[in-house]
Design a protein around this motif. Structure first.
Motif, PDB file in Angstrom:
ATOM      1  N   LYS A   1      -5.816  -2.324   2.368  1.00 47.82           N
ATOM      2  CA  LYS A   1      -5.596  -3.679   1.878  1.00 47.82           C
ATOM      3  C   LYS A   1      -6.056  -3.797   0.430  1.00 47.82           C
ATOM      4  CE  LYS A   1      -5.960  -5.895   6.390  1.00 47.82           C
ATOM      5  NZ  LYS A   1      -4.501  -6.121   6.445  1.00 47.82           N
ATOM      6  N   ALA A   2      -5.251  -4.469  -0.349  1.00 47.58           N
ATOM      7  CA  ALA A   2      -5.524  -4.556  -1.782  1.00 47.58           C
ATOM      8  C   ALA A   2      -6.865  -5.220  -2.079  1.00 47.58           C
ATOM      9  CB  ALA A   2      -4.396  -5.312  -2.478  1.00 47.58           C
ATOM     10  N   ASP A   3      -7.222  -6.225  -1.316  1.00 44.22           N
ATOM     11  CA  ASP A   3      -8.458  -6.946  -1.624  1.00 44.22           C
ATOM     12  C   ASP A   3      -9.717  -6.168  -1.267  1.00 44.22           C
ATOM     13  OD1 ASP A   3      -8.104  -9.400   1.087  1.00 44.22           O
ATOM     14  OD2 ASP A   3      -8.372  -7.230   1.097  1.00 44.22           O
TER      15      ASP A   3
ATOM     16  N   PHE B   1       0.837  -1.200   0.000  1.00 45.37           N
ATOM     17  CA  PHE B   1       0.000   0.000   0.000  1.00 45.37           C
ATOM     18  C   PHE B   1       0.873   1.253   0.000  1.00 45.37           C
ATOM     19  CE2 PHE B   1      -3.382   2.836   0.883  1.00 45.37           C
ATOM     20  CZ  PHE B   1      -2.991   3.669   1.920  1.00 45.37           C
ATOM     21  N   VAL B   2       0.540   2.197  -0.858  1.00 42.51           N
ATOM     22  CA  VAL B   2       1.274   3.461  -0.935  1.00 42.51           C
ATOM     23  C   VAL B   2       0.449   4.606  -0.348  1.00 42.51           C
ATOM     24  CG1 VAL B   2       2.320   5.161  -2.472  1.00 42.51           C
ATOM     25  CG2 VAL B   2       2.567   2.709  -2.970  1.00 42.51           C
ATOM     26  N   ALA B   3      -0.748   4.796  -0.890  1.00 43.87           N
ATOM     27  CA  ALA B   3      -1.572   5.927  -0.439  1.00 43.87           C
ATOM     28  C   ALA B   3      -3.014   5.728  -0.894  1.00 43.87           C
ATOM     29  CB  ALA B   3      -1.039   7.234  -1.007  1.00 43.87           C
TER      30      ALA B   3
ATOM     31  N   GLY C   1       0.865   5.002   3.407  1.00 48.39           N
ATOM     32  CA  GLY C   1       1.546   3.880   4.004  1.00 48.39           C
ATOM     33  C   GLY C   1       2.769   4.338   4.787  1.00 48.39           C
ATOM     34  N   ASN C   2       3.395   3.377   5.477  1.00 47.79           N
ATOM     35  CA  ASN C   2       4.565   3.701   6.302  1.00 47.79           C
ATOM     36  C   ASN C   2       5.646   4.395   5.480  1.00 47.79           C
ATOM     37  OD1 ASN C   2       3.384   2.516   8.506  1.00 47.79           O
ATOM     38  ND2 ASN C   2       4.309   0.519   8.124  1.00 47.79           N
TER      39      ASN C   2
ATOM     40  N   ALA D   1      -6.043   1.781  -7.908  1.00 47.66           N
ATOM     41  CA  ALA D   1      -7.206   0.968  -7.577  1.00 47.66           C
ATOM     42  C   ALA D   1      -8.335   1.874  -7.111  1.00 47.66           C
ATOM     43  CB  ALA D   1      -6.854  -0.039  -6.489  1.00 47.66           C
ATOM     44  N   ALA D   2      -9.544   1.373  -7.227  1.00 46.51           N
ATOM     45  CA  ALA D   2     -10.702   2.168  -6.819  1.00 46.51           C
ATOM     46  C   ALA D   2     -11.791   1.275  -6.249  1.00 46.51           C
ATOM     47  CB  ALA D   2     -11.250   2.960  -8.003  1.00 46.51           C
TER      48      ALA D   2
END
Length: 123
Positions: free
Chosen positions: A106-108, A47-49, A60-61, A96-97
């Motif tokens: 989280k990506a999912d 995760f970036v933002a 993200g961190n 992603a949206a």
């Protein structure tokens, strides 16, 4: 057709800046929360933002110091401005949206994805 199309990746030297774009179509972009993730070879998607439908952002961190997420609801586009790039930023960057007003890391949690754009930072 619901889709996200990233652009703006490339090969840059360490210390350079790069701005990624992600154009949305096929859904009401202004009602979606959006995010950027990245995946380096052999590593999990990171995760970036993210940016909520209503505008607030979350990073993200250690991401906030050099990365900035923004959006233009007229152009249906989300951006990722990256500065002071390092070799460890080398990855495929995905946008992603998801419809709604969320802070998802989280990506999912996202159900619309772009194909990714490669960013390579040479040291």
């Amino acid at each position: 057709q619901v889709q996200l199309v990233e652009s703006g990746g490339g090969l840059v030297q360490a210390g350079a800046s790069l701005k990624l774009s992600c154009a949305a179509s096929g859904f009401t972009f202004s009602t979606a929360s959006v995010a950027w993730f990245r995946q380096a070879p052999g590593k999990e998607r990171e995760f970036v933002a993210c940016m909520r439908q209503s505008g607030p952002t979350f990073y993200g961190n250690s991401m906030e110091a050099r990365f900035t997420i923004s959006r233009d609801n007229v152009k249906n586009t989300v951006y990722l401005q990256m500065i002071s790039l390092k070799s460890e930023d080398t990855a495929v960057y995905y946008c992603a949206a998801v419809l709604g007003n969320f802070y998802y890391t989280k990506a999912d949690s996202y159900d619309i994805w772009g194909q990714g754009t490669q960013v390579t930072v040479s040291s």
